[in-house]
Scaffold this motif. Structure first.
Motif, PDB file in Angstrom:
ATOM      1  N   HIS A  11       0.800  -1.215   0.000  1.00 17.94           N
ATOM      2  CA  HIS A  11       0.000   0.000   0.000  1.00 17.94           C
ATOM      3  C   HIS A  11       0.842   1.279   0.000  1.00 17.94           C
ATOM      4  O   HIS A  11       0.467   2.280  -0.557  1.00 17.94           O
ATOM      5  N   ARG A  98      -1.929  -1.083  -6.033  1.00  9.06           N
ATOM      6  CA  ARG A  98      -1.184   0.133  -6.358  1.00  9.06           C
ATOM      7  C   ARG A  98      -0.140  -0.205  -7.416  1.00  9.06           C
ATOM      8  O   ARG A  98       0.235  -1.355  -7.567  1.00  9.06           O
ATOM      9  N   ASP A 134      -3.963  -1.098  -9.397  1.00  5.70           N
ATOM     10  CA  ASP A 134      -2.637  -1.606  -9.735  1.00  5.70           C
ATOM     11  C   ASP A 134      -2.257  -1.174 -11.160  1.00  5.70           C
ATOM     12  O   ASP A 134      -3.003  -0.434 -11.817  1.00  5.70           O
TER      13      ASP A 134
END
Lengths: 191, 111
Positions: A11, A98, A134
């Motif tokens: 994260h 991410r 992502d």
């Protein structure tokens, strides 16, 4: 029974070294292999490949006749929801995902992407929000936004339409298309 | 002064090589051709505005500049994704290499 492959989603990324160290520590504890990016998705490859072909055909035919936006809204009405659906699909597949370093790209954009977007956006026009999801979801969001802007470009051309000598608008959309396809095909080939 | 696509490509490639460091050699086969095409779009926009008559309107050129930022983002995000895949592969190879030894040492399937 095969051991399920768990997803390790990072994260916050203070530094690449810290991030990798944390990953190395977590993986043995969870007893699984590492997955940093969502797996190959056949629907993404197929839909984006179809879009590539139809977009090329559209720009060739409309360019030949200098077609205007008003006369060709049907094409946008077909593809804008399709691309938006793909983005939603990728976001749903990994909602907390991410794509590390995409705010500054390792220092390539030291002021950050948001600042670069603001600088390239005329006053009074909405600036894209910070990227979410992502890498796969972000690539699809970029393609969706790129096609939305292509529609705005076409509308802003008025009676000029899509002139045959105008290479940039088509190439800029295709750049975003190829980025998606390149990553999906690399996943498929296990690179 | 007219834009030089080769000079633009050289500047962008050097900046990307610096940003991606050690991973650059793994991804440059994708990134450099894409940056070359992107450099060509800068030249095209300049030509479109300078042509008589112009083939871009002022408003549509503004949108194209915004699309250029986004195209650059697409290239760099794909490059980032490729580096992540390389990291993922390396980590899994490392884990596979030590798996047997670790599992034998702890006497259960930890890895």
């Amino acid at each position: 029974m095969a051991r399920p492959r768990a997803r390790l989603i990072m994260h916050r990324h203070r530094s690449p070294a810290l991030w990798l160290l944390l990953l190395m520590l977590l993986v043995p504890l969870t007893g699984c292999s590492v997955r940093l990016i969502q797996p190959y998705d056949d629907a993404i490859e197929k839909t984006v490949s179809d879009f590539y072909e139809e977009f090329l055909r559209f720009t060739t035919v409309v360019g030949r006749t200098r077609g205007t936006y008003t006369d060709n809204r049907e094409f946008y009405d077909k593809w804008q929801p399709k691309l938006a659906t793909l983005t939603a699909r990728a976001m749903t597949a990994n909602p907390s995902g991410r794509c590390p370093s995409t705010e500054t790209y390792g220092g390539l954009l030291p002021q950050g992407v948001t600042a670069a977007r603001s600088a390239a956006t005329p006053s009074g026009v909405r600036v894209d929000t910070a990227p979410a999801g992502d890498c796969t979801a972000q690539l699809l969001q970029l393609l969706e936004d790129q096609f939305d802007d292509f529609a705005k470009f076409h509308a802003a051309q008025g009676t000029l339409g899509l002139p045959p000598e105008a290479r940039a608008p088509r190439e800029l959309v295709l750049t975003s298309v190829r980025a998606v396809l390149y990553v999906e095909l690399a996943k498929k080939q296990g690179k | 002064m007219a834009l030089d696509a080769d000079a633009l490509l050289s500047t962008m490639s050097q900046a990307a090589a610096n940003a991606f460091g050690q991973m650059w050699k793994d991804v440059k086969n994708y990134t450099i051709p894409e940056l070359r095409k992107l450099a060509g779009t800068f030249v095209d926009i300049e030509l479109g505005l300078a042509a008589r008559p112009p083939y871009y309107t002022r408003e549509s050129a503004d949108i194209l500049f915004r699309m250029q930022v986004r195209a650059t983002e697409s290239i760099l995000t794909a490059t980032t994704a490729l580096t992540m895949m390389a990291v993922e592969k390396a980590l899994n190879e490392i884990l596979a290499a030590v798996k047997v030894a670790i599992n034998q040492a702890v006497k259960f399937a930890l890895v």
